[in-house]
Write an enzyme that holds these catalytic residues in place. Structure first.
Site, short mmCIF file in Angstrom:
data_model
loop_
_atom_site.label_atom_id
_atom_site.label_comp_id
_atom_site.label_asym_id
_atom_site.label_seq_id
_atom_site.Cartn_x
_atom_site.Cartn_y
_atom_site.Cartn_z
N MET A 10 0.76 -1.27 0.15
CA MET A 10 -0.11 -0.13 0.06
C MET A 10 0.86 1.25 -0.08
O MET A 10 1.75 1.29 0.58
CB MET A 10 -0.83 -0.08 1.40
CG MET A 10 -1.93 0.95 1.27
SD MET A 10 -2.47 1.34 2.93
CE MET A 10 -3.03 -0.48 3.31
N GLY A 41 -3.79 -7.56 -5.48
CA GLY A 41 -4.34 -7.19 -4.14
C GLY A 41 -3.74 -5.87 -3.58
O GLY A 41 -4.31 -5.23 -2.75
N ASP A 42 -2.53 -5.68 -4.21
CA ASP A 42 -1.84 -4.40 -3.65
C ASP A 42 -0.79 -4.14 -4.75
O ASP A 42 0.37 -4.08 -4.51
CB ASP A 42 -0.92 -4.50 -2.27
CG ASP A 42 -0.40 -3.22 -1.59
OD1 ASP A 42 -0.42 -2.26 -2.30
OD2 ASP A 42 0.02 -3.44 -0.58
N PRO A 43 -1.32 -3.89 -5.73
CA PRO A 43 -0.41 -3.72 -6.99
C PRO A 43 0.37 -2.18 -7.27
O PRO A 43 0.22 -1.84 -8.28
CB PRO A 43 -1.35 -3.68 -8.23
CG PRO A 43 -2.62 -3.12 -7.73
CD PRO A 43 -2.63 -3.45 -6.20
N ASN A 76 5.63 -2.81 -5.12
CA ASN A 76 5.63 -4.23 -4.90
C ASN A 76 5.89 -5.28 -6.28
O ASN A 76 5.66 -6.24 -6.23
CB ASN A 76 4.28 -4.70 -4.56
CG ASN A 76 4.10 -4.18 -3.17
OD1 ASN A 76 4.85 -3.92 -2.47
ND2 ASN A 76 2.73 -3.96 -2.70
#
Ligand SMILES: Nc1ncnc2c1ncn2[C@@H]1O[C@H](COP(=O)(O)OP(=O)(O)OP(=O)(O)O)[C@@H](O)[C@H]1O
Ligand SMILES: [Mg+2]
Length: 244
Positions: A1, A169-171, A175
């Site tokens: 995030m 989900g947290d692209p 990441n």
């Protein structure tokens, strides 16, 4: 995030190493790598990475371990070497280092268009490689709103799904790990991975380009991914991200 107003980022030198990580990697020097918005910390020790989350967010680690093991069958993601809880309610995870450098590194901030294209190709590969019908994890709208304590109608009805895929989900930019030629070495931070409309990922991946590199790169990522812009789904899933 990595919300625009967040504090996630490179960890300061001297960041305190949680005792559980010292016990998990005895005799190793742990170099601070990343401090997230929840107080979670990541350190590097040679060819291993160690991530710790405080008690209030310890459940993230268990979720991430399960998802790394599952996704690793088809994709380059960190291999889990060990995990555990720290006695004070926190939890930790040790993984094998992947090659490449985070797309938020100084090296890639200097070449944001190449990085954005790499991230787009990598996200497409992730969505194509992971089998939806075999995925035991879900990242649907109802579950996300429930987990955030929001009423189901907080945003109005979601747009009809374009294509259900296994989403990262947290692209966010940090990441994705990139190799020097701009190809993706792997994806990290899979604690929220699960089945959802692909725009749940695409809306945030493009938004994150702006936070990390500046405006104007959405189309580079979407071209590399191989999809036309979808302003309605993009707006809706960004609002969902902000609300949850
Ligand atoms: N196995 C690994 N191989 C290479 N790099 C890694 C590995 N694990 C973690 N990293 C690096 O450490 C950083 C932090 O790890 P991770 O993204 O899992 O932590 P996080 O605190 O959940 O991040 P966020 O702030 O995005 O929530 C990554 O961006 C990546 O640069
Ligand atoms: Mg991360």
């Amino acid at each position: 995030m990595d919300l625009p107003h967040g504090v996630a980022g490179e960890a300061p030198e001297g960041l305190e190493v949680p005792p559980a990580l010292l016990r998990a990697l005895p005799g190793e020097t742990l170099h601070p790598v990343w401090l997230n918005q929840l107080g979670g910390r990541t350190f590097r020790a040679g060819d291993r990475f160690a991530k710790w989350m405080p008690a209030e967010h310890a459940a993230v680690i268990e979720r991430e371990v399960a998802r790394l093991r599952w996704a690793g069958q088809w994709l380059s993601v960190p291999r889990v070497l060990a995990s555990g809880s720290d006695g004070g309610g926190g939890a930790w995870l040790v993984t094998a280092a992947l090659p490449g450098e985070s797309a938020v590194s100084a090296r890639w901030k200097a070449e944001p268009a190449r990085a954005a294209a790499g991230i787009g190709r990598g996200l497409r590969r992730l969505h194509d490689a992971l089998p939806v019908e075999q995925c035991p994890f879900e990242w649907g709208v109802a579950r996300r709103l429930a987990r955030a304590g929001r009423p189901p109608d907080a945003l109005g009805p979601p747009p009809p799904p374009d294509r259900l895929v296994v989403c990262h989900g947290d692209p966010c930019v940090p990441n994705t790990l990139l190799l020097p030629d701009g190809s993706v070495a792997g994806h990290v931070d899979l604690g929220s991975l699960g089945v959802a409309d692909r725009w749940a990922d695409l809306a945030v991946a493009t938004w994150s380009l702006e936070w990390n590199y500046g405006p104007g790169l959405d189309d580079v990522l979407l071209d590399a991914y191989g999809v036309e812009a979808d302003p309605v789904r993009t707006q809706w899933y960004r609002e969902l991200w902000a609300a949850t």
